[in-house]
Design an enzyme around this catalytic site. Structure first.
Site, PDB file in Angstrom:
ATOM      1  CG  ASP A   1      22.380  76.008  72.012  1.00 32.79           C
ATOM      2  OD1 ASP A   1      23.167  76.363  71.120  1.00 32.79           O
ATOM      3  OD2 ASP A   1      21.182  76.360  72.046  1.00 32.79           O
TER       4      ASP A   1
ATOM      5  NE  ARG B   1      18.334  77.006  64.611  1.00 33.05           N
ATOM      6  CZ  ARG B   1      18.574  77.970  65.458  1.00 33.05           C
ATOM      7  NH1 ARG B   1      19.306  77.752  66.504  1.00 33.05           N
ATOM      8  NH2 ARG B   1      18.109  79.164  65.285  1.00 33.05           N
TER       9      ARG B   1
END
Length: 180
Positions: free
Chosen positions: A101, A96
């Site tokens: 997060d 990615r």
């Protein structure tokens, strides 16, 4: 400091901004436009991918931020920021350009509802706080220690140092400071 919001940053694919470290810097610079104030950023680390197939190493860091949003709204903003930098969720733990997060939101504990892990498919996981993978990931804990050395897991009470000491030595050694 229970009022902290901690975000993990990572990526292993280049973008128009350049290599992954440049993408992380660009994402940090764009956060204020999303209502996210960056207070501190840990040094960048280079980390081997966790996937069972070959992919480029990741660049990882952790940021301390401030935001007025509640956790779900903040996570939605982080997902929009990922999409801006080209993240498309096709497979769990795949390569990615940007991964953001929400690790800890002011010490809040939220138990996830719905499927997690592989059962959740490629899409976003349900909100869980603290982030469920935080305790077992050297690539999160090492930069977390740099930026918040006094942090304690909101559920277990274990310090970031204790969590790092509990990891396999090889996993900790595999995570190394990235060159600037």
């Amino acid at each position: 400091m229970a009022s902290r919001i901690l975000i993990a940053l990572g990526g292993n694919l280049p973008t128009v901004q350049g290599p992954p470290a440049d993408t992380l810097r660009a994402a940090l610079a764009m956060m204020p436009a999303f209502g996210i104030k960056v207070v501190a950023v840990a040094p960048f680390y280079r980390t081997p991918a966790l996937a069972s197939y070959i992919q480029p190493d990741y660049v990882n860091s952790v940021a301390v931020v401030e935001a007025a949003d509640p956790p779900r709204a903040l996570l939605d903003k982080l997902h929009r920021l990922e999409a801006y930098f080209g993240r498309v969720r096709r497979e769990r733990w795949g390569p990615r350009p940007l991964d953001l997060d929400l690790l800890d939101f002011r010490g809040k504990v939220i138990v996830p509802t719905g499927p997690t892990g592989r059962e959740a498919g490629a899409g976003p996981l349900p909100l869980a706080l603290p982030h469920p993978g935080i305790s077992g990931r050297a690539f999160v804990l090492l930069p977390l220690r740099d930026v918040a050395p006094d942090w304690r897991h909101p559920v277990t009470g274990r310090s970031v140092g204790d969590l790092i000491a509990a990891l396999p030595e090889g996993e900790v050694r595999a995570v190394r400071r990235a060159e600037s």
